[in-house]
Design an enzyme around this catalytic site. Structure first.
Site, mmCIF file in Angstrom:
data_model
loop_
_atom_site.group_PDB
_atom_site.id
_atom_site.type_symbol
_atom_site.label_atom_id
_atom_site.label_comp_id
_atom_site.label_asym_id
_atom_site.label_seq_id
_atom_site.Cartn_x
_atom_site.Cartn_y
_atom_site.Cartn_z
ATOM 1 N N SER A 45 0.860 -1.188 0.000
ATOM 2 C CA SER A 45 0.000 0.000 0.000
ATOM 3 C C SER A 45 0.891 1.232 0.000
ATOM 4 O O SER A 45 1.670 1.439 0.938
ATOM 5 C CB SER A 45 -0.889 0.019 1.235
ATOM 6 O OG SER A 45 -1.375 1.334 1.416
ATOM 7 N N HIS A 50 -1.089 -1.337 -4.349
ATOM 8 C CA HIS A 50 -2.367 -1.063 -3.678
ATOM 9 C C HIS A 50 -2.476 0.444 -3.417
ATOM 10 O O HIS A 50 -1.608 1.043 -2.780
ATOM 11 C CB HIS A 50 -2.423 -1.854 -2.369
ATOM 12 C CG HIS A 50 -3.733 -1.763 -1.654
ATOM 13 N ND1 HIS A 50 -4.813 -2.550 -1.960
ATOM 14 C CD2 HIS A 50 -4.142 -0.969 -0.629
ATOM 15 C CE1 HIS A 50 -5.822 -2.257 -1.168
ATOM 16 N NE2 HIS A 50 -5.441 -1.293 -0.341
ATOM 17 N N ASP A 106 -4.784 3.409 -1.855
ATOM 18 C CA ASP A 106 -5.873 3.694 -0.916
ATOM 19 C C ASP A 106 -6.434 5.088 -1.155
ATOM 20 O O ASP A 106 -5.746 6.088 -0.938
ATOM 21 C CB ASP A 106 -5.356 3.585 0.519
ATOM 22 C CG ASP A 106 -5.115 2.142 0.921
ATOM 23 O OD1 ASP A 106 -6.044 1.337 0.782
ATOM 24 O OD2 ASP A 106 -3.989 1.828 1.358
ATOM 25 N N MET A 143 -9.154 7.833 -0.104
ATOM 26 C CA MET A 143 -9.999 8.198 1.049
ATOM 27 C C MET A 143 -10.541 9.606 0.882
ATOM 28 O O MET A 143 -9.852 10.477 0.334
ATOM 29 C CB MET A 143 -9.170 8.114 2.333
ATOM 30 C CG MET A 143 -8.485 6.764 2.528
ATOM 31 S SD MET A 143 -7.655 6.671 4.109
ATOM 32 C CE MET A 143 -6.819 5.073 3.952
ATOM 33 N N HIS A 175 -8.329 0.814 -4.044
ATOM 34 C CA HIS A 175 -9.252 0.572 -2.931
ATOM 35 C C HIS A 175 -9.954 1.889 -2.618
ATOM 36 O O HIS A 175 -9.365 2.797 -2.031
ATOM 37 C CB HIS A 175 -8.414 0.057 -1.740
ATOM 38 C CG HIS A 175 -9.197 -0.213 -0.500
ATOM 39 N ND1 HIS A 175 -8.592 -0.480 0.711
ATOM 40 C CD2 HIS A 175 -10.529 -0.261 -0.269
ATOM 41 C CE1 HIS A 175 -9.528 -0.676 1.632
ATOM 42 N NE2 HIS A 175 -10.703 -0.546 1.059
ATOM 43 N N MET A 203 -12.289 4.145 -0.650
ATOM 44 C CA MET A 203 -12.968 4.356 0.631
ATOM 45 C C MET A 203 -13.625 5.725 0.543
ATOM 46 O O MET A 203 -13.252 6.675 1.251
ATOM 47 C CB MET A 203 -11.947 4.265 1.775
ATOM 48 C CG MET A 203 -11.467 2.838 2.006
ATOM 49 S SD MET A 203 -9.897 2.739 2.904
ATOM 50 C CE MET A 203 -8.761 2.885 1.522
ATOM 51 N N MET A 250 -11.020 -6.325 5.317
ATOM 52 C CA MET A 250 -10.280 -5.338 6.107
ATOM 53 C C MET A 250 -9.946 -5.930 7.473
ATOM 54 O O MET A 250 -10.853 -6.293 8.229
ATOM 55 C CB MET A 250 -11.129 -4.079 6.328
ATOM 56 C CG MET A 250 -11.357 -3.201 5.110
ATOM 57 S SD MET A 250 -9.861 -2.585 4.317
ATOM 58 C CE MET A 250 -9.035 -1.728 5.651
ATOM 59 N N GLY A 263 -8.899 3.695 7.099
ATOM 60 C CA GLY A 263 -8.618 5.114 7.339
ATOM 61 C C GLY A 263 -7.136 5.419 7.497
ATOM 62 O O GLY A 263 -6.679 6.466 7.065
ATOM 63 N N PHE A 264 -6.407 4.489 8.089
ATOM 64 C CA PHE A 264 -5.010 4.777 8.393
ATOM 65 C C PHE A 264 -4.139 3.534 8.254
ATOM 66 O O PHE A 264 -4.597 2.412 8.519
ATOM 67 C CB PHE A 264 -4.868 5.303 9.831
ATOM 68 C CG PHE A 264 -5.699 6.526 10.066
ATOM 69 C CD1 PHE A 264 -5.239 7.783 9.687
ATOM 70 C CD2 PHE A 264 -6.975 6.425 10.632
ATOM 71 C CE1 PHE A 264 -6.036 8.916 9.872
ATOM 72 C CE2 PHE A 264 -7.770 7.552 10.815
ATOM 73 C CZ PHE A 264 -7.294 8.807 10.438
ATOM 74 N N GLY A 265 -2.883 3.759 7.884
ATOM 75 C CA GLY A 265 -1.886 2.699 7.932
ATOM 76 C C GLY A 265 -1.388 2.538 9.362
ATOM 77 O O GLY A 265 -1.717 3.345 10.244
ATOM 78 N N GLY A 266 -0.627 1.491 9.603
ATOM 79 C CA GLY A 266 0.050 1.330 10.879
ATOM 80 C C GLY A 266 -0.803 0.888 12.046
ATOM 81 O O GLY A 266 -0.394 1.009 13.199
ATOM 82 N N ASP A 280 -6.262 -6.837 4.167
ATOM 83 C CA ASP A 280 -5.696 -5.488 4.182
ATOM 84 C C ASP A 280 -5.745 -4.906 5.586
ATOM 85 O O ASP A 280 -6.822 -4.700 6.148
ATOM 86 C CB ASP A 280 -6.515 -4.619 3.207
ATOM 87 C CG ASP A 280 -6.007 -3.194 3.092
ATOM 88 O OD1 ASP A 280 -4.940 -2.875 3.633
ATOM 89 O OD2 ASP A 280 -6.713 -2.399 2.424
ATOM 90 N N GLY A 281 -4.554 -4.622 6.138
ATOM 91 C CA GLY A 281 -4.473 -3.912 7.406
ATOM 92 C C GLY A 281 -3.679 -4.667 8.457
ATOM 93 O O GLY A 281 -4.035 -5.787 8.824
ATOM 94 N N GLY A 313 1.328 -2.001 3.990
ATOM 95 C CA GLY A 313 1.879 -0.654 3.888
ATOM 96 C C GLY A 313 3.119 -0.531 4.752
ATOM 97 O O GLY A 313 4.252 -0.575 4.261
HETATM 98 C C1 DX5 Z 1 -6.336 1.249 5.563
HETATM 99 C C2 DX5 Z 1 -5.849 0.892 4.178
HETATM 100 C C3 DX5 Z 1 -4.706 -0.035 4.146
HETATM 101 C C4 DX5 Z 1 -3.465 0.476 4.838
HETATM 102 C C5 DX5 Z 1 -2.623 -0.694 5.223
HETATM 103 O O1 DX5 Z 1 -7.513 1.946 5.434
HETATM 104 O O2 DX5 Z 1 -6.896 0.283 3.427
HETATM 105 O O3 DX5 Z 1 -4.408 -0.418 2.809
HETATM 106 O O4 DX5 Z 1 -2.719 1.342 4.052
HETATM 107 O O5 DX5 Z 1 -1.542 -0.209 5.965
HETATM 108 P P1 DX5 Z 1 -0.773 -1.142 7.015
HETATM 109 O O6 DX5 Z 1 -0.224 -2.297 6.240
HETATM 110 O O7 DX5 Z 1 0.267 -0.225 7.538
HETATM 111 O O8 DX5 Z 1 -1.785 -1.572 8.030
HETATM 112 ZN ZN ZN Z 2 -6.408 -0.571 1.394
#
Ligand code: DX5
Ligand code: ZN
Length: 220
Positions: free
Chosen positions: A10, A35, A37, A39, A68, A70, A139, A144-147, A177-178, A199
């Protein structure tokens, strides 16, 4: 049938100031898909990438663009993402009133259609659309967020959807994903996933680490 594992980094965790270079670097490091994302600050509490950025990235790689979405309402943006170079367009059932119609629209644009389920959204959502789609995205964090940390209960959902896909008998990708990293990727694969989004786990340590990071996610 479960297909060979593909890794989809991602780019949400990439350096946004050098996005083209980052995409080339993960391509060369062995990423199968890219990938992306998208948003809208409304369907999810973050704002990221629009079709203009996807278009600018398209010349940097020939890999599959796994987009993806969102965003809500989603329908108005499908054509824009199709035109800017998306290969797969994935939507959430909650992002519009007519999921079946949205899937047909994506397919009529010549793209592969995916459906993404939030952690609280049941696998049942797929009952009447699974045969129509090319990909299911589970999911394993709230979008909404990575990490964020991997939510273990989603493995049961992956197992259930793996059975549903095998019953249909089509090569429908099952993506998670996530919060995916080297410590849990094997469990996701064992549950039936065949595409892993990552990601943080891809981009940690900078470009010299990308190839090793991606390799570690294949669960071998
Ligand atoms: C979250 C995204 C994911 C995110 C994954 O809303 O859909 O794709 O970037 O990030 P990691 O791998 O850091 O959880
Ligand atoms: Zn995603």
């Amino acid at each position: 049938m479960q297909q060979p594992v593909r890794i989809a980094p991602s780019i949400l965790s990439a350096d946004f100031a050098r996005l083209g270079e980052e995409v080339r670097a993960i391509d060369e490091a062995g990423a199968d898909w890219i990938h992306i994302d998208v948003m809208d600050g409304h369907f999810v509490p973050n704002l990221t990438i629009g079709p203009g950025v996807v278009k600018a990235l398209r010349p940097h790689t020939a890999r599959t663009f796994d987009v993806h979405l969102m965003i809500s309402p989603v329908e108005a943006f499908l054509a824009a993402f199709a035109e800017c170079g998306a290969d797969i367009i994935t939507v959430h059932p909650e992002a519009g009133p007519h999921l079946h119609r949205t899937i047909q629209t994506i397919k009529s644009l010549g793209k592969k259609a995916g459906v993404s389920l939030n952690p609280a959204t049941p696998a049942k959502m797929l009952d009447y659309v699974l045969e129509e789609i090319d990909l299911v995205l589970v999911m394993s964090v709230n979008p909404g967020f990575g990490g964020q940390s991997f939510i273990d209960s989603q493995l049961r959902k992956v197992e259930a959807i793996r059975k549903q896909i095998d019953k249909v008998g089509k090569a429908i990708d099952l993506e998670v994903d996530g919060g995916i990293d080297a410590s849990n990727c094997r469990r996701a694969i064992d549950a039936g996933a065949d595409v892993l989004v990552a990601g943080t786990a891809t981009f940690t340590g900078g470009p010299s680490r990308y190839a090793d990071n991606i390799k570690a996610l294949r669960g071998q």
